[in-house]
Scaffold this motif. Structure first.
Motif, PDB file in Angstrom:
ATOM      1  N   VAL A  95       0.847  -1.200   0.000  1.00  0.00           N
ATOM      2  CA  VAL A  95       0.000   0.000   0.000  1.00  0.00           C
ATOM      3  C   VAL A  95       0.878   1.244   0.000  1.00  0.00           C
ATOM      4  N   ALA A  96       1.904   1.239   0.860  1.00  0.00           N
ATOM      5  CA  ALA A  96       2.795   2.407   0.939  1.00  0.00           C
ATOM      6  C   ALA A  96       3.480   2.654  -0.402  1.00  0.00           C
ATOM      7  N   GLU A  97       3.923   1.575  -1.069  1.00  0.00           N
ATOM      8  CA  GLU A  97       4.600   1.752  -2.355  1.00  0.00           C
ATOM      9  C   GLU A  97       3.640   2.297  -3.412  1.00  0.00           C
ATOM     10  N   ASN A  98       2.399   1.795  -3.399  1.00  0.00           N
ATOM     11  CA  ASN A  98       1.392   2.329  -4.315  1.00  0.00           C
ATOM     12  C   ASN A  98       1.259   3.841  -4.134  1.00  0.00           C
ATOM     13  N   LEU A  99       1.159   4.262  -2.869  1.00  0.00           N
ATOM     14  CA  LEU A  99       0.945   5.679  -2.585  1.00  0.00           C
ATOM     15  C   LEU A  99       2.186   6.501  -2.923  1.00  0.00           C
ATOM     16  N   ARG A 100       3.380   5.950  -2.628  1.00  0.00           N
ATOM     17  CA  ARG A 100       4.608   6.701  -2.911  1.00  0.00           C
ATOM     18  C   ARG A 100       4.791   6.926  -4.402  1.00  0.00           C
ATOM     19  N   LEU A 101       4.382   5.930  -5.210  1.00  0.00           N
ATOM     20  CA  LEU A 101       4.496   6.129  -6.661  1.00  0.00           C
ATOM     21  C   LEU A 101       3.641   7.316  -7.078  1.00  0.00           C
TER      22      LEU A 101
ATOM     23  N   VAL B 145      27.878  -9.843  -5.415  1.00  0.00           N
ATOM     24  CA  VAL B 145      27.722  -8.391  -5.281  1.00  0.00           C
ATOM     25  C   VAL B 145      26.743  -7.849  -6.323  1.00  0.00           C
ATOM     26  N   VAL B 146      26.879  -8.315  -7.570  1.00  0.00           N
ATOM     27  CA  VAL B 146      25.995  -7.815  -8.625  1.00  0.00           C
ATOM     28  C   VAL B 146      24.536  -8.191  -8.334  1.00  0.00           C
ATOM     29  N   LEU B 147      24.325  -9.431  -7.906  1.00  0.00           N
ATOM     30  CA  LEU B 147      22.959  -9.860  -7.598  1.00  0.00           C
ATOM     31  C   LEU B 147      22.395  -9.072  -6.419  1.00  0.00           C
ATOM     32  N   ALA B 148      23.235  -8.834  -5.408  1.00  0.00           N
ATOM     33  CA  ALA B 148      22.767  -8.083  -4.244  1.00  0.00           C
ATOM     34  C   ALA B 148      22.416  -6.650  -4.639  1.00  0.00           C
ATOM     35  N   LEU B 149      23.241  -6.046  -5.492  1.00  0.00           N
ATOM     36  CA  LEU B 149      22.953  -4.684  -5.939  1.00  0.00           C
ATOM     37  C   LEU B 149      21.641  -4.642  -6.713  1.00  0.00           C
ATOM     38  N   PHE B 150      21.441  -5.650  -7.555  1.00  0.00           N
ATOM     39  CA  PHE B 150      20.199  -5.674  -8.326  1.00  0.00           C
ATOM     40  C   PHE B 150      18.994  -5.825  -7.400  1.00  0.00           C
ATOM     41  N   ALA B 151      19.126  -6.695  -6.390  1.00  0.00           N
ATOM     42  CA  ALA B 151      18.028  -6.889  -5.445  1.00  0.00           C
ATOM     43  C   ALA B 151      17.732  -5.589  -4.698  1.00  0.00           C
ATOM     44  N   LEU B 152      18.792  -4.895  -4.280  1.00  0.00           N
ATOM     45  CA  LEU B 152      18.596  -3.619  -3.579  1.00  0.00           C
ATOM     46  C   LEU B 152      17.882  -2.621  -4.481  1.00  0.00           C
ATOM     47  N   LEU B 153      18.344  -2.541  -5.714  1.00  0.00           N
ATOM     48  CA  LEU B 153      17.731  -1.623  -6.666  1.00  0.00           C
ATOM     49  C   LEU B 153      16.241  -1.932  -6.813  1.00  0.00           C
ATOM     50  N   LEU B 154      15.935  -3.207  -6.970  1.00  0.00           N
ATOM     51  CA  LEU B 154      14.552  -3.613  -7.234  1.00  0.00           C
ATOM     52  C   LEU B 154      13.652  -3.371  -6.024  1.00  0.00           C
ATOM     53  N   LEU B 155      14.168  -3.651  -4.831  1.00  0.00           N
ATOM     54  CA  LEU B 155      13.301  -3.645  -3.646  1.00  0.00           C
ATOM     55  C   LEU B 155      13.377  -2.360  -2.842  1.00  0.00           C
ATOM     56  N   THR B 157      14.590   0.972  -4.076  1.00  0.00           N
ATOM     57  CA  THR B 157      14.689   2.291  -4.700  1.00  0.00           C
ATOM     58  C   THR B 157      13.404   2.632  -5.444  1.00  0.00           C
ATOM     59  N   ARG B 158      13.273   3.911  -5.756  1.00  0.00           N
ATOM     60  CA  ARG B 158      12.102   4.345  -6.500  1.00  0.00           C
ATOM     61  C   ARG B 158      12.089   3.717  -7.896  1.00  0.00           C
ATOM     62  N   LEU B 159      13.258   3.674  -8.534  1.00  0.00           N
ATOM     63  CA  LEU B 159      13.320   3.036  -9.851  1.00  0.00           C
ATOM     64  C   LEU B 159      12.868   1.586  -9.751  1.00  0.00           C
ATOM     65  N   GLY B 160      13.286   0.905  -8.676  1.00  0.00           N
ATOM     66  CA  GLY B 160      12.882  -0.482  -8.477  1.00  0.00           C
ATOM     67  C   GLY B 160      11.370  -0.600  -8.331  1.00  0.00           C
ATOM     68  N   ALA B 161      10.773   0.307  -7.567  1.00  0.00           N
ATOM     69  CA  ALA B 161       9.314   0.289  -7.407  1.00  0.00           C
ATOM     70  C   ALA B 161       8.647   0.532  -8.757  1.00  0.00           C
ATOM     71  N   GLU B 162       9.246   1.445  -9.549  1.00  0.00           N
ATOM     72  CA  GLU B 162       8.685   1.698 -10.885  1.00  0.00           C
ATOM     73  C   GLU B 162       8.805   0.454 -11.762  1.00  0.00           C
ATOM     74  N   MET B 163       9.936  -0.240 -11.643  1.00  0.00           N
ATOM     75  CA  MET B 163      10.119  -1.462 -12.426  1.00  0.00           C
ATOM     76  C   MET B 163       9.055  -2.485 -12.053  1.00  0.00           C
ATOM     77  N   ARG B 164       8.835  -2.658 -10.750  1.00  0.00           N
ATOM     78  CA  ARG B 164       7.818  -3.629 -10.331  1.00  0.00           C
ATOM     79  C   ARG B 164       6.425  -3.165 -10.731  1.00  0.00           C
ATOM     80  N   ALA B 165       6.197  -1.855 -10.680  1.00  0.00           N
ATOM     81  CA  ALA B 165       4.890  -1.333 -11.070  1.00  0.00           C
ATOM     82  C   ALA B 165       4.616  -1.605 -12.556  1.00  0.00           C
ATOM     83  N   VAL B 166       5.596  -1.339 -13.392  1.00  0.00           N
ATOM     84  CA  VAL B 166       5.407  -1.567 -14.835  1.00  0.00           C
ATOM     85  C   VAL B 166       5.196  -3.061 -15.094  1.00  0.00           C
TER      86      VAL B 166
END
Ligand code: ATP
Ligand code: MG
Lengths: 241, 297
Positions: A95-101, B145-155, B157-166
């Motif tokens: 929910v928080a991520e939805n709202l932050r987007l 290290v590369v896998l951990a960085l990718f996981a951090l990015l995905l989970l 960061t904002r870009l990661g949230a955008e990636m999951r959203a798309v």
């Protein structure tokens, strides 16, 4: 504020779904679009939003032609918000991520304050911030999708059946919330609805669509009073209400 | 025993990089890009060529990684975006065709011989009875290290949230103001880089030849499917399972079965493990290890 002029639109190579629809909505106004299933209400909203490119006619935002501007640019630059009829939350995100987007479109300094402000206004979400949106009830999702769209302070809000699947109590809460944002933030709200009676209760004006055309437009109050209109467009059961 | 696990772990690390890349891209563009395993080969060959052109090892590897990322974006814009407008099955066939073209280019440029990176000889290390070369440790560390960085990015960061959203709902992502095409191409870029790093880690431990891509195809796909195509991070678990299976079948003494004292399956039979696991999973858990029923809403 937002205006459609003789819009014609359809999907792919298919026939026109909208056969020249004209409507407008102004700031501080809720305009509701009613009509039977499949008459093209969602298509109209999608065309105004920018998912469907009009085949003819114009979409004007503040007098500027916006018919070919895709949705993400309308959201970013024209302060348009859009909530689709189905799939209106990111189920795999919290929910928080939805709202932050939603809040991400605001300047960085304002995001947190806006987030807190809306959570305070919609406490139903506050307790579930870390839940996956797919684990919310249908009503909670509807609220989440609305709040997500409100986050970046839109000036035009396009809502496709915001009351779908809500209990009567929840429905009134959502409509009250919609009326409140109109009054507080001078929003221009274009809202497709099936719950015609309740929608007309909060709306200022209504358009009734039939077979891809505007069959009728009137102030919401007049439509509510007109027995013939009730019978024809709003269904017989409204008589009793 | 530890030798067995270290073999499996090294193999898993190689597979994981490419499988995660494959799965991440799949989550956004909804077709498995077969050419990704060839991007790994491009990465390896390019690093070798850059090194023999006089660049240092690190510079050659870094430059090759960036170049393959850029190449992946280029192919996506020039080929896959167009094919996807038609249908995702057409895009899949397109990626097969691209794989073959890349193979042909390798053959033309490099011929059938195997190539190696020029590596300084470092003393091997003994760790709990396991003999590891320093390069094995380096590649393992790099992959983690590369896998951990990718996981951090995905989970995180904002870009990661955008990636999951798309990945979850592209039309809604657009309504949230996300530039879905930009996000997709960023993921394509990252996937190209990860595949290249996967290829380079292989080159750091052995030789590279034109059939490397073909050999990777099956285990990488098996790992990605085991994780549930589109669940990028679960592909890591898929890679571990496949690597363990491969190591088991090539390290088990099948002598008693064959009527001989000692008989091992040749290493070239390792893909049998991936294939068997893949078939079993497709039959019983087609959505991967972690999804037993349809949970998409
Ligand atoms: N993505 C699409 N591709 C092709 N045709 C579509 C698509 N979406 C809707 N249609 C068609 O367009 C027509 C109008 O659909 P639309 O969704 O606009 O109706 P609606 O008035 O919103 O209906 P409802 O009240 O059921 O939501 C229907 O005949 C429908 O089959
Ligand atoms: Mg609809």
């Amino acid at each position: 504020m937002i205006e459609a002029k003789e819009l014609r639109a359809g999907y792919g190579d298919g026939a026109d779904i909208l056969h020249g629809v004209s409507l407008n909505a102004h700031a501080r106004e809720i305009v509701t679009i009613l009509g039977p299933n499949g008459c093209g209400k969602s298509t109209l909203l999608k065309t105004i939003a920018g998912y469907v490119i009009p085949r003819a006619g114009q979409v004007l935002i503040d007098g500027m032609d916006a018919g070919h501007i895709p949705i993400q640019r309308k959201v970013r630059h024209n302060r348009v918000g859009y909530v689709p009829q189905t799939d209106n939350v990111f189920g795999t995100l919290t929910v928080a991520e939805n709202l932050r987007l939603g809040a991400a479109l605001l300047p960085r300094a304002e995001r947190t304050a806006r987030f807190e402000e809306l959570l305070a206004a919609y406490p139903a979400l506050a307790g579930k911030l870390n839940r996956k949106a797919s684990a919310l009830s249908g009503g909670e999702r509807q609220v989440l999708s609305l709040v997500r769209a409100l986050m970046p302070r839109p000036q035009i809000l396009l809502l496709d059946e915001p009351s779908a699947g809500l209990s009567p109590l929840m429905m009134h809460e959502v409509f009250d919330a919609i009326a409140e944002v109109r009054d507080k933030h001078d929003l221009c709200i274009l809202m497709v609805e099936q719950n015609a009676f309740e929608a007309l209760g909060v709306a200022d004006r209504a358009y009734v669509l039939a077979l891809g055309k505007v069959a009728l437009t009137a102030p919401a109050k007049d439509l509510l009073k007109d027995p013939a209109m009730r019978q024809l467009y709003l269904g017989g059961e409204i008589e009793a209400a | 025993m530890f030798q067995f696990f270290s073999d499996a772990l090294l193999r898993a690390a190689d597979l994981a990089l490419i499988a995660v890349a494959l799965s991440a891209v799949y989550s956004l563009i909804r077709f498995p890009n077969v050419a990704l395993v060839q991007y790994a080969v491009v990465g390896a060959f390019l690093a070798i060529s850059l090194q023999s052109a006089g660049l240092g090892l690190v510079a050659a590897a870094a430059l090759s990684t960036l170049a393959v990322g850029a190449l992946a974006v280029l192919f996506n814009l020039a080929i896959f975006e167009r094919l996807l407008k038609v249908e995702s099955s057409i895009a899949l066939i397109g990626s097969l065709a691209l794989s073959m073209i890349l193979s042909a280019v390798f053959l033309l440029v490099y011929g059938p011989t195997a190539y190696r990176l020029q590596l300084p000889v470092l003393a091997p290390i003994r760790l709990m009875g396991v003999r590891l070369t320093t390069w094995q440790l380096w590649t393992l560390g790099l992959s983690v290290v590369v896998l951990a960085l990718f996981a951090l990015l995905l989970l995180r960061t904002r870009l990661g949230a955008e990636m999951r959203a798309v990945a979850t709902n592209a039309p809604l992502a657009a309504a949230t103001g996300i530039e879905t095409r930009r996000v997709t191409n960023i993921v394509v870029f990252l996937s190209g880089m990860m595949a290249a790093i996967g290829g380079i880690t292989l080159a750091l431990r052995g030789s590279v030849s034109i059939d490397m891509g073909t050999n990777l195809l099956l285990p990488v796909f098996a790992a990605a499917i085991l994780g549930g195509l589109g669940n990028a991070l679960s592909a890591i678990v898929g890679a571990i399972v496949i690597a363990l299976a491969e190591t088991v079948i090539t390290n088990t003494n099948l002598g008693p079965l064959m009527g001989e004292a000692v008989w091992f399956l040749p290493a070239s039979y390792a893909p049998v493990a991936s294939f068997a696991i893949l078939v079993l999973f497709l039959l019983f858990r087609p959505r991967g290890l972690f999804v037993s029923e349809v949970t998409r809403v």
